[in-house]
Design an enzyme around this catalytic site. Sequence first.
Site, PDB file in Angstrom:
ATOM      1  CG  LEU A   1      -1.868   1.224   1.233  1.00 64.11           C
ATOM      2  CD1 LEU A   1      -2.900   1.158   0.110  1.00 64.11           C
ATOM      3  CD2 LEU A   1      -2.554   1.377   2.568  1.00 64.11           C
ATOM      4  CE1 TYR A   2       6.341   5.044   1.617  1.00 66.48           C
ATOM      5  CE2 TYR A   2       7.528   3.396   0.354  1.00 66.48           C
ATOM      6  CZ  TYR A   2       7.452   4.673   0.885  1.00 66.48           C
ATOM      7  OH  TYR A   2       8.472   5.557   0.685  1.00 66.48           O
TER       8      TYR A   2
END
Length: 454
Positions: A256-257
């Site tokens: 997700l980063y």
Amino acid sequence: MPPSATADTSKTVKLERYNSYLRKIHSTKVLNASSKVLFRATLLVALVLLLLFAFNYHPLSDSRAAASHHLHRRSFLSTGIFSSSSSSAWEKRVRQSSTAKRQHGLSVLVTGAAGFVGSHCSIALRKRGDGVLGFDNFNDYYDTSLKRARQNLLEKQQVFIVEGDLNDGPLLRKLFDIVPFTHVLHLAAQAGVRYAMKNPQSYISSNIAGLVNLLEVAKAANPQPAIVWASSSSVYGLNTENPFSEEHRTDQPASLYAATKKAGEEIAHTYNHIYGLSLTGLRFFTVYGPWGRPDMAYFFFTKAILHGKSIDIYRTQDNQEVARDFTYIDDIVKGCVGALDTAEKSTGSGGKKRGPAQLRVYNLGNTSPVPVGRLVSILEGLLGTKAKKHLIKMPRNGDVPYTHANVSLAYRDFGYKPTTDLATGLRKFVKWYVGYYGIQPRVKKENSHADDSA
Ligand SMILES: O=C(O)[C@H]1O[C@H](OP(=O)(O)OP(=O)(O)OC[C@H]2O[C@@H](n3ccc(=O)[nH]c3=O)[C@H](O)[C@@H]2O)[C@H](O)[C@@H](O)[C@@H]1O
């Protein structure tokens, strides 16, 4: 009718006329007086109403301004700068810090200035005479005392850090009202690949909402600043072509980063396209060095080795070594400064685009990937202690097996050329680490001998 009676009658008539005349005058006077009182009272009421209106008026056409005024007071309260005397002292610090000390120097707002890369860049810019205003929310993602120590370091260089959040629009607007920043070096973000599984919302809040908020303020500023910001090597995700070039696919993020950094690159495209903001994204490759981030492997491996604790060394699913293009902080700083110096001006004004503006993306890596096992053996040499290694299959946590930067684009455009290899860079890191945490001098001594073996 007798003449006396006629005379009497005429006298009575005259008297009555006279009395009625007096009554008229009297009633006119009363009327005049009461209308004066009425007039004055009306004037007073009108005045009071006008004053009340003026104090409470928020133009309907700018309800956002009204709301922001509200927030403004709140954010100023929260930062302790609301009283007029402290507010003007605060403004003075903001102005002083952002004023360049050399001719044609830049005036840079550095977000994430109490962070690892932010603090190094702020000092480098200040040392060459640029104006630097820091901005940081000092969140507790990792030990805040390290952030405070970096802040002290910056204060010694007369760099002031405004304590605030990227999502505080009124505070950011206030800063742009006070200072006509030429550049923004936007490094504030929720970092870390694996933590995204624990706290996904923090990535959305900083890396997406915070970025958009900053761009909103920047696009409306006059002059619009040029913006250089931190993207990440993680955007290459599952890309299999090597070394990673800016032309390769970045549509397969593994965490997700990475997805929020990729989203940032697309958001940058939008603000460049609509508002004429000059935007440069820098894809950093696993940056390390003194004053680094305790959540990164080289940092917590050092701590664990010194404390005799075991460390997990990841291997790929097919039992290969995991490797990173570890990049030393000084090289990254040179890349950031080079990007700032070659950033063209934004073209918009008053929130409107006036012409095409610069939009760039660069890799800033070391061009020489090193397996994590090798990183650990360099640390062992520097610390004079054997690590308790625990080799495990890389958990499915967003990590990618390998990164390797092609930096020819950054070299072509601003002469970016990394010069520090991992052994040299880690030696400098360990030297800082033992000094900062007051580790036994014995380790330091061994450390200086270990330099050559590393
Ligand atoms: O270059 C990037 O884009 C990213 O670099 C780092 O992310 P990462 O490369 O994963 O750095 P570390 O967390 O320090 O990990 C370094 C290496 O050690 C490995 N590792 C990590 C943790 C661990 O317990 N064991 C282990 O072998 C990782 O798989 C990785 O190969 C930063 O944490 C990100 O914020 C940054 O954006």
